[in-house]
Design a protein around this motif. Structure first.
Motif, PDB file in Angstrom:
ATOM      1  N   GLU A  21       0.811  -1.216   0.000  1.00  0.00           N
ATOM      2  CA  GLU A  21       0.000   0.000   0.000  1.00  0.00           C
ATOM      3  C   GLU A  21       0.849   1.273   0.000  1.00  0.00           C
ATOM      4  O   GLU A  21       0.527   2.230  -0.717  1.00  0.00           O
ATOM      5  CB  GLU A  21      -0.971  -0.013   1.184  1.00  0.00           C
ATOM      6  CG  GLU A  21      -1.992  -1.152   1.150  1.00  0.00           C
ATOM      7  CD  GLU A  21      -2.939  -1.095  -0.033  1.00  0.00           C
ATOM      8  OE1 GLU A  21      -2.978  -0.069  -0.736  1.00  0.00           O
ATOM      9  OE2 GLU A  21      -3.648  -2.086  -0.261  1.00  0.00           O
ATOM     10  N   PRO A  22       1.955   1.332   0.766  1.00  0.00           N
ATOM     11  CA  PRO A  22       2.783   2.547   0.702  1.00  0.00           C
ATOM     12  C   PRO A  22       3.335   2.811  -0.693  1.00  0.00           C
ATOM     13  O   PRO A  22       3.418   3.968  -1.120  1.00  0.00           O
ATOM     14  CB  PRO A  22       3.905   2.266   1.708  1.00  0.00           C
ATOM     15  CG  PRO A  22       3.287   1.326   2.682  1.00  0.00           C
ATOM     16  CD  PRO A  22       2.401   0.442   1.859  1.00  0.00           C
ATOM     17  N   HIS A  60       1.937   1.818  -3.601  1.00  0.00           N
ATOM     18  CA  HIS A  60       0.812   2.270  -4.423  1.00  0.00           C
ATOM     19  C   HIS A  60       0.574   3.774  -4.207  1.00  0.00           C
ATOM     20  O   HIS A  60       0.367   4.530  -5.161  1.00  0.00           O
ATOM     21  CB  HIS A  60      -0.464   1.498  -4.060  1.00  0.00           C
ATOM     22  CG  HIS A  60      -0.558   0.146  -4.666  1.00  0.00           C
ATOM     23  ND1 HIS A  60      -0.692  -0.061  -6.024  1.00  0.00           N
ATOM     24  CD2 HIS A  60      -0.541  -1.095  -4.099  1.00  0.00           C
ATOM     25  CE1 HIS A  60      -0.762  -1.355  -6.276  1.00  0.00           C
ATOM     26  NE2 HIS A  60      -0.670  -2.002  -5.122  1.00  0.00           N
ATOM     27  N   HIS A  61       0.599   4.167  -2.947  1.00  0.00           N
ATOM     28  CA  HIS A  61       0.366   5.573  -2.605  1.00  0.00           C
ATOM     29  C   HIS A  61       1.495   6.445  -3.144  1.00  0.00           C
ATOM     30  O   HIS A  61       1.247   7.523  -3.702  1.00  0.00           O
ATOM     31  CB  HIS A  61       0.255   5.709  -1.086  1.00  0.00           C
ATOM     32  CG  HIS A  61      -0.295   7.017  -0.622  1.00  0.00           C
ATOM     33  ND1 HIS A  61      -1.542   7.479  -1.000  1.00  0.00           N
ATOM     34  CD2 HIS A  61       0.226   7.975   0.199  1.00  0.00           C
ATOM     35  CE1 HIS A  61      -1.769   8.655  -0.439  1.00  0.00           C
ATOM     36  NE2 HIS A  61      -0.710   8.981   0.284  1.00  0.00           N
ATOM     37  N   GLU A  62       2.722   5.966  -3.004  1.00  0.00           N
ATOM     38  CA  GLU A  62       3.882   6.700  -3.515  1.00  0.00           C
ATOM     39  C   GLU A  62       3.796   6.879  -5.027  1.00  0.00           C
ATOM     40  O   GLU A  62       4.087   7.966  -5.554  1.00  0.00           O
ATOM     41  CB  GLU A  62       5.160   5.934  -3.152  1.00  0.00           C
ATOM     42  CG  GLU A  62       6.444   6.554  -3.676  1.00  0.00           C
ATOM     43  CD  GLU A  62       7.655   5.692  -3.387  1.00  0.00           C
ATOM     44  OE1 GLU A  62       8.563   5.644  -4.246  1.00  0.00           O
ATOM     45  OE2 GLU A  62       7.697   5.058  -2.313  1.00  0.00           O
ATOM     46  N   THR A  96       0.335  14.957  -1.528  1.00  0.00           N
ATOM     47  CA  THR A  96       1.182  14.555  -0.401  1.00  0.00           C
ATOM     48  C   THR A  96       0.432  14.567   0.931  1.00  0.00           C
ATOM     49  O   THR A  96       0.822  13.867   1.863  1.00  0.00           O
ATOM     50  CB  THR A  96       2.418  15.458  -0.293  1.00  0.00           C
ATOM     51  OG1 THR A  96       1.997  16.832  -0.237  1.00  0.00           O
ATOM     52  CG2 THR A  96       3.336  15.257  -1.483  1.00  0.00           C
ATOM     53  N   GLU A 141      -2.760  13.696   1.224  1.00  0.00           N
ATOM     54  CA  GLU A 141      -3.871  12.749   1.195  1.00  0.00           C
ATOM     55  C   GLU A 141      -3.527  11.525   2.043  1.00  0.00           C
ATOM     56  O   GLU A 141      -2.445  10.964   1.909  1.00  0.00           O
ATOM     57  CB  GLU A 141      -4.145  12.283  -0.249  1.00  0.00           C
ATOM     58  CG  GLU A 141      -4.834  13.314  -1.107  1.00  0.00           C
ATOM     59  CD  GLU A 141      -6.285  13.530  -0.712  1.00  0.00           C
ATOM     60  OE1 GLU A 141      -6.851  12.679   0.012  1.00  0.00           O
ATOM     61  OE2 GLU A 141      -6.843  14.548  -1.121  1.00  0.00           O
ATOM     62  N   GLU A 146      -3.166   7.764   3.149  1.00  0.00           N
ATOM     63  CA  GLU A 146      -3.028   6.534   2.374  1.00  0.00           C
ATOM     64  C   GLU A 146      -4.319   5.725   2.360  1.00  0.00           C
ATOM     65  O   GLU A 146      -4.651   5.067   1.371  1.00  0.00           O
ATOM     66  CB  GLU A 146      -1.886   5.704   2.977  1.00  0.00           C
ATOM     67  CG  GLU A 146      -1.567   4.438   2.240  1.00  0.00           C
ATOM     68  CD  GLU A 146      -0.441   3.684   2.912  1.00  0.00           C
ATOM     69  OE1 GLU A 146      -0.580   2.452   3.092  1.00  0.00           O
ATOM     70  OE2 GLU A 146       0.573   4.324   3.266  1.00  0.00           O
ATOM     71  N   GLU A 147      -5.087   5.805   3.436  1.00  0.00           N
ATOM     72  CA  GLU A 147      -6.296   4.997   3.561  1.00  0.00           C
ATOM     73  C   GLU A 147      -7.398   5.419   2.593  1.00  0.00           C
ATOM     74  O   GLU A 147      -8.328   4.653   2.350  1.00  0.00           O
ATOM     75  CB  GLU A 147      -6.834   5.073   4.995  1.00  0.00           C
ATOM     76  CG  GLU A 147      -5.955   4.410   6.038  1.00  0.00           C
ATOM     77  CD  GLU A 147      -4.709   5.242   6.383  1.00  0.00           C
ATOM     78  OE1 GLU A 147      -4.691   6.453   6.041  1.00  0.00           O
ATOM     79  OE2 GLU A 147      -3.776   4.682   6.971  1.00  0.00           O
ATOM     80  N   ARG A 156      -7.313   2.933  -0.274  1.00  0.00           N
ATOM     81  CA  ARG A 156      -6.928   1.553   0.032  1.00  0.00           C
ATOM     82  C   ARG A 156      -7.977   0.583  -0.510  1.00  0.00           C
ATOM     83  O   ARG A 156      -9.141   0.640  -0.156  1.00  0.00           O
ATOM     84  CB  ARG A 156      -6.784   1.359   1.538  1.00  0.00           C
ATOM     85  CG  ARG A 156      -6.270  -0.035   1.928  1.00  0.00           C
ATOM     86  CD  ARG A 156      -6.220  -0.191   3.441  1.00  0.00           C
ATOM     87  NE  ARG A 156      -5.249   0.691   4.045  1.00  0.00           N
ATOM     88  CZ  ARG A 156      -3.963   0.407   4.200  1.00  0.00           C
ATOM     89  NH1 ARG A 156      -3.502  -0.753   3.770  1.00  0.00           N
ATOM     90  NH2 ARG A 156      -3.142   1.259   4.775  1.00  0.00           N
TER      91      ARG A 156
END
Length: 223
Positions: free
Chosen positions: A21-22, A24-26, A40, A42, A44-45, A48
């Motif tokens: 997940e980190p 994907h967010h990155e 930046t 937002e 991460e959840e 998800r």
């Protein structure tokens, strides 16, 4: 749900088997920045387990008008795949998948990510030989929370849906599995931090406990 009826496992991948997940967010933040969109702050959840077309719909008005969903998604996928080998498995994930395979428990992966991403994740985990197959977002017309991904996953196993235990870490995925009539195990390593949903049959704190569920344990003893 009678644990004696369970014969197989359908795994979500992102956040359940691999700590992706980190990344994907990155990737979302990095590609958005190319087009002048700052994500930046937002959480991460927010996205998800969310279908990428739904992420696009939520953000597309902030991007240039000539940027297409396909180009945006391809760039995010490229970014992710280039870094996938650095990902780490969720604690106990690889050992659990291999132990279930040794016990003769059929397994599939069912993901809301694209084919390139799920293949990268499975390769990074080294569990290809433990699986009957996998279902990606590229293989379906509608992603989770629609039941289609899990319906296809059950089809790969050739078993009744209610004999398959889905392991999920998001409401989106858990609802998809429930709508497809699977048993639902909600992976939550921090009890109390996330509310278990009404459509969850089991709350799983430690993945390594799955092979010790009564049916799977009996299967092992019978071999």
């Amino acid at each position: 749900m009678n644990e004696r009826d369970l014969q197989a496992v359908a795994w979500d991948v992102d956040g359940t088997l691999i700590d992706s997940e980190p990344l994907h967010h990155e990737a979302l933040i990095a590609i958005s920045a190319r087009y002048g969109v700052d994500l930046t702050n937002e959480p991460e959840e927010r996205f998800r387990g969310v279908h990428m077309s739904d992420v696009w719909r939520a953000l597309s008005e902030e991007y240039p008008q000539d940027l297409t969903l396909e180009a945006w998604n391809d760039q995010i996928t490229d970014y992710y795949v280039q870094k996938a080998d650095d990902l780490r498995p969720i604690p106990g994930a690889v050992e659990t998948v291999r132990r279930l395979a040794d016990m003769g428990v059929p397994q599939v992966c069912v993901s809301n990510s694209s084919r390139r991403i799920i293949d990268s994740n499975i390769r990074s985990l080294g569990i290809q030989n433990c699986l009957a197959g996998s279902v990606s977002l590229s293989d379906v017309t509608r992603g989770k929370p629609n039941p289609e991904p899990y319906v296809r996953g059950v089809g790969l196993l050739g078993l009744p849906a209610n004999s398959v235990l889905a392991i999920e870490d998001s409401a989106t995925g858990a609802l998809s599995a429930r709508r497809a009539r699977l048993a639902v195990g909600f992976y939550n390593p921090r009890p109390g931090s996330i509310r278990a949903f009404d459509y969850v049959d089991y709350e799983i704190i430690d993945l390594s406990a799955i092979p010790d569920m009564p049916f799977f344990a009996e299967r092992s003893r019978a071999r």
